[in-house]
Structures are given as C-alpha cells and as structure tokens.
Design an enzyme around this catalytic site. Structure first.
Site, short mmCIF file in Angstrom:
data_model
loop_
_atom_site.label_atom_id
_atom_site.label_comp_id
_atom_site.label_asym_id
_atom_site.label_seq_id
_atom_site.Cartn_x
_atom_site.Cartn_y
_atom_site.Cartn_z
CB THR A 1 7.38 6.22 -6.37
OG1 THR A 1 7.53 4.73 -6.49
CG2 THR A 1 7.12 6.92 -5.04
CG ASP B 1 5.54 -0.28 -9.65
OD1 ASP B 1 6.38 0.42 -9.57
OD2 ASP B 1 5.30 -1.15 -9.00
CB SER B 2 9.79 1.61 -13.50
OG SER B 2 10.29 0.95 -12.44
CB THR C 1 13.50 4.77 -8.90
OG1 THR C 1 12.89 4.14 -7.71
CG2 THR C 1 13.30 6.46 -8.51
CG ASP C 2 11.59 -0.34 -8.43
OD1 ASP C 2 12.32 0.25 -7.62
OD2 ASP C 2 10.58 -0.87 -8.25
N1 ASN Z 1 8.43 0.98 -7.75
C1 ASN Z 1 8.72 2.47 -8.18
C2 ASN Z 1 8.87 2.37 -9.88
O1 ASN Z 1 10.06 2.08 -10.24
C3 ASN Z 1 9.86 2.78 -7.18
C4 ASN Z 1 10.09 4.11 -7.56
O2 ASN Z 1 9.67 4.91 -8.60
N2 ASN Z 1 10.50 5.10 -6.65
O3 ASN Z 1 7.96 2.64 -10.50
#
Ligand code: ASN
Length: 587
Positions: A19, A124-125, A156-157
């Site tokens: 993100t 996107d992770s 973050t995921d």
């Molecule tokens: N969907 C995003 C990811 O994990 C979530 C994030 O980075 N806050 O790439």
C-alpha cells in the site's frame, strides 16, 4: 562500486510493493510504478530543507548538494550481480548514479546514501509467494558487500511471513535488514508511509543490528516474532512474546552472531507445508486429509497451552503421519504465550512424535519448517530437533532463564578496586588512617578521611574504566583479562536498574566506540594483531561490520598492518572490503 566518505553509510531499499506506494483509483488502491521513488525524492528534499534552515545561519545550502541525483532506480534484478574479480565476492550493479542522501543524522552525525530498487511487478503482498522471499534474499546477497544495511518496502498483509522467512534464509547475517510498509499510501495526506520508510532507512544506516527486523509505528521488532494485529491502525504489528528490539535500542535483545561464518542466502524453500488450526469438533477426516502426502510439515495450531481434543482417532492419524516422517509442530492459537506440557493430550502428542514450537508465531513456524525441510542434508530427526529450539531468536523455550553470571571480583577489578578504595572495609580505612607510621593519603593531607565509595559511585567508577581496560586487554591480546572484564560488565548491568551508565556499559561494552580514539575492542584487536582476543570477541557477538568513527572496519586495520591470522579470522566471520576502506587503501 560507489564508495562512502567517512561519515556516510549506504542503504539499499528493495521496493517489493504494498500500500505504501499505491495510488487511489476507482478500483481501489493499486501499485503504481515509480510513484514511491518520485515521492521519496521530494520527502528527502523536504527533510533536507528543514535541516538546512535549522543548521545554517543564513538558510543557505551546505556545499554538498541533495538529492545527489533525483532519478529513481528501476534496475532489474538480473543486472545486479556481477563477479568482483579480486575477492570473488558478488558485487551490486553500481547504483551510485541513482542515490539520494539524508542530512547528517543520528548519534554520529552520519549521512545516509540510499538507493531504491523497484521491483517489477510491484505486488500487493497477498500475491507474494515463497519465490518472492527467495528473490529478496538473493538480491540482498548480491548487494551485500556494497551496502551497510537494507530496507525492504513491503505490503503489510503478509509482512510477518516475509520477515520470518527472510530471518531463516539469510544465514549468518551480519548487517541490518528492516522490513517496513504502511497502512496508508504516501500519496494520502495523513499517512504512515513517510515516517516508516525514513525511520527504517535511518535505523539501517546508523546501527549494525544483524537481524531481520520489522519497523512499524516507531517500534523495531524482531521480524520472526511479529504478527499483523490490526487491519487499519497505524500500530499494525505486535510482537506478543518478545519486547521490541528498539524504541530505544535494547542491545541485550539484539541477536549477536557468534559463529565464525560468512553471510550467505539460502535460496530454497519446501512448499509442502501447511497450518492446521484445530477447532472444537474437527473431524478425523479433515485432520487425515491435512496430513496426507505431499505435505511434509504441519504447523498444528492448538488451543491454549498446546491442548487438543482427547480423541484416540485424532491421536492415531497424527501418530501415523509422524511415523511416515511428517514433521508436526505444536503452537498455540493464543496471541500470547507458549506451548507447555500441562495436559495429558500434550504428552500424548509428544509421544506420537509431535514437537513443541513453544511461543513461535504461525508465520515463523511455517517459514522455519519450509526452510529446514528444504535442506537435503537434514534428516527428519534433526529437523524436529531444530524446530524445537531457537535458531534465529524466533522462540523462547519455557525454561529459558538468563544464565547467571558470577559477580565475583576479577583480578583486574581487584586492582581497580584497590586503586579506587572500592574494596576496603570502613574499618580498614579508619585503622589505616590512625596508624602513625602509615603513609599519608591525599585525603588525609586535605584533612578528610578516605571514604569507601558507596555502591553507586563504585559502579560508576568501574563502568567508566571498563571500556578503556577492555581495549587495553584487547591490545595486549590478554584473553583472560578481557573475558573477566566482559563478565564483570554483565554483572554490573544485571545488578543495575534503569538506563543508567552501568547498565549501558554492560550492554554495550564490546561495541563501545568512545574509549580508544573512536575504535571498539574489535578494531583495537585487529590493529594490534591480537588474534586470540579478536576471535573471542567475534565468538561472543562483536559485530564484524561495525565501522569506527573514521569509517573503517576491523578488517581494514588487520590488513593495514598485515596481521594475516587476524585477516583470516575476520574473513571467516564474513568481513569484506567496501566503503571508506577502499578509498584509504588507494591512498
Ligand atoms: N494489501 C496491502 C499489502 O499487503 C496492505 C498494506 O500494505 N497496507 O500489500
């Protein structure tokens, strides 16, 4: 290769997606090529402008311009590795033309030159796989000798999975690796991307913390201890079973490599692993299906302290799988706490061949299993053994208690104590001062009785002297004195509360750069050819890559004086050329 100046360190940012650098579109947030790097230019420039305004009386720019070159790097991985002829080590593609530089920062006033290597595609992770973890590990390996630290920009995921996996893949890591990201993209007004990214770069460029860490919301956590605990808060990550490595850096918690082994990346993972979460009434068929080939490793998420339903049918399929060589690791579904052998079911699991994963997170347990099972040289018994003990600080054994260090006086402490009257009893002092034939002490001359230093003063005096005497012992290659001093420092810090001088010295003694002209004991030992002390320092966790105040590593000093044994020892621990060392070599 680009070279550092004395007060400059280099950080490579591997930007994998997330993100952090996404753009808000009608379909929601999507990764956008080049967006993050464009932004980081302007953010660094803003930091720089603030710094300039504060530090230069007329607000004018210091001579060294920033950004060095505002272009962002879009260098593909394939371009990175090329062989360095004279050492046989891998060297990165020269990213120097694409670097940015911070203003002087941190305790040493270093400037940090950093490059951003943007991956293609940005992910996107949730889309990341074990192949992406291996790619990150390989890129760190290819660029290892050219940079002082690494930052991975990541979604973050699945960040806790990547951090855990990398902690295992990066073997005998000697440099700082920090994984970070953001809940809100840096294009949004109220975001956590700028702070997380810049602080990670600053940490990676300032401190040698030879671990895979995760930085988020002003906390530095051990990567393989983390879990994502909030889908929206800025405080998105927790380390439920271990304190943060740093709000203020806790050097007691930081991992210290003690094997004389050079860093390398392991580039294989076994994907035949899975997590089985037990729930009330789970069917035997479900358990059996999970344990069937090709699966070779299972993380069993049990209830509470490691409990499962007491059902013979379930125990039977579990035992049958263990007998076939499936490695089953028991961890708890609870966020906090450990597996403990409290209930009969857990003893039955152990009897069936299930191993305890203590307080490991599911992310750490899964990636550790995947890592160990990929090593052909390890048989099932060894994999089980290794799963039940910490190999990268990923778990705490329930009966893990800090080893008690004896508080007995060392020979040198005795000498110091004598010099400082630390060991005299009040009686002795009084009696001595009354003896007519006794030589007068300075305090008698000035009319006051020599006072026995109270505990606080004596600790303070000792902690002031310890770093100097340690360097002296290292210079003379006096191993037993050096080890005594280190023991004593530990005792001092264990017996002191709060962040006082004694505690700090105890924690940082072997890293202390303030006592011997900006060098620590390892630099001194290398400079003096003290091979026994040098080897011992590395074996108790001195950081091989630490630079002294002049920007040199221990290897530089050993080479300058041609201390062949010391060079060999340092190289076996992964020391390499780079930075200011190369510049001075050319002089
Ligand atoms: N969907 C995003 C990811 O994990 C979530 C994030 O980075 N806050 O790439």
């Amino acid at each position: 290769m680009a070279v550092n100046s004395a007060n400059e360190t280099k950080v490579l940012c591997l930007y994998s997606g997330g993100t952090l650098g996404m753009l808000a579109t009608a379909q929601g947030y999507v990764p956008e090529k080049g967006y993050l790097t464009l932004f980081s230019n302007s953010q660094t420039a803003a930091t720089y402008r603030n710094w300039t305004a504060q530090n230069s009386p007329d607000g004018s720019r210091p001579t060294s311009p920033l950004p060095n070159n505002a272009k962002h790097s879009m260098v593909g991985r394939a371009m990175l590795a090329k062989t360095r002829a004279h050492t046989g080590q891998l060297e990165s593609h020269d990213l120097s033309a694409h670097t940015l530089i911070t203003p002087p920062i941190g305790p040493n006033g270093n400037r940090i030159r950093y490059s951003i290597l943007e991956y293609d595609p940005l992910l996107d992770s949730p889309d990341m796989t074990s192949a992406d973890w291996i790619r990150l590990a390989a890129d760190i390996e290819a660029n290892y000798s050219a940079y002082d630290g690494f930052v991975i920009l990541h979604g973050t995921d699945t960040m806790a999975y990547t951090s855990s996996a990398l902690s295992f893949l990066l073997e005998d890591l000697g440099k700082t690796v920090i994984v970070t990201g953001a809940q809100v993209p840096l294009g949004q007004l109220r975001n956590d991307a700028v702070e997380n990214t810049l602080n990670s770069i600053i940490l990676a460029g300032t401190y040698v913390i030879p671990e895979v860490c995760l930085y988020f919301d002003r906390k530095l956590l051990r990567g393989n201890r983390t879990r994502k605990v909030s889908s929206s808060d800025f405080a998105a990550f927790a380390s439920p079973n271990m304190d943060p490595l740093a709000e203020q850096i806790d050097w007691f918690l930081v991992n210290r490599p003690t094997a004389l082994q050079a860093f390398r990346a392991h580039k294989e993972l076994d994907n035949n692993v899975a997590v089985l979460q037990i729930f009330p009434g789970i069917s035997t068929a479900t358990v059996k299906a999970f344990l069937s080939p090709p699966l070779r490793g299972i993380v069993l998420e049990s209830f509470g302290a490691g409990n499962i339903p007491q059902r013979e049918d379930v125990f039977e399929v579990i035992k049958e799988a263990c007998d076939r060589g499936v490695v089953i690791v028991n961890i708890t579904q609870c966020t906090k706490g450990s597996v403990l052998a409290y209930y009969p079911a857990m003893r039955k699991l152990a009897a069936a061949g299930v191993v305890s994963g203590a307080d490991m997170t599911p992310e750490a347990a899964l990636s550790k299993l995947s890592y160990l099972l990929s090593k052909e040289e390890l048989n099932t018994t060894t994999v089980r053994q290794l799963m039940s003990i910490p190999i990268r600080g990923e778990m705490t054994l329930p009966d893990d208690s800090p080893t008690a260090v004896s508080g007995q006086s060392s020979g040198l402490e005795g000498i110091m104590g004598h010099l400082l009257h630390l060991n005299s009893s009040p009686d002795t002092i009084v009696n001595t001062s009354r003896r007519d034939d006794a030589p007068q002490t300075s305090s008698q001359v000035t009319g006051s009785l020599p006072r026995k230093l109270d505990e606080h003063d004596s600790r303070l005096a000792e902690s002031l002297l310890l770093p100097y005497t340690l360097c002296l012992a290292a210079a003379k290659d006096n191993l037993s004195t050096m080890m005594d001093l280190i023991k004593r420092a530990k005792t001092l810090s264990e017996n002191s509360s709060g962040h006082n001088r004694s505690e700090k010295v105890g924690r940082n003694l072997i890293d202390d750069l303030d006592s011997a002209f900006g060098k620590n004991a390892l630099h001194v030992a290398a400079d003096c050819g003290s091979k026994f002390c040098l080897e011992a320092l590395l074996q108790i966790g001195a950081f091989v890559h630490t630079r002294d105040r002049a920007g040199h590593t221990a290897l530089f000093y050993a080479e300058r004086k041609s201390h062949i044994d010391c060079i060999r020892i340092l190289e076996s621990a992964g020391a390499h050329h780079g930075g200011i060392d190369d510049v001075d070599e050319m002089d």
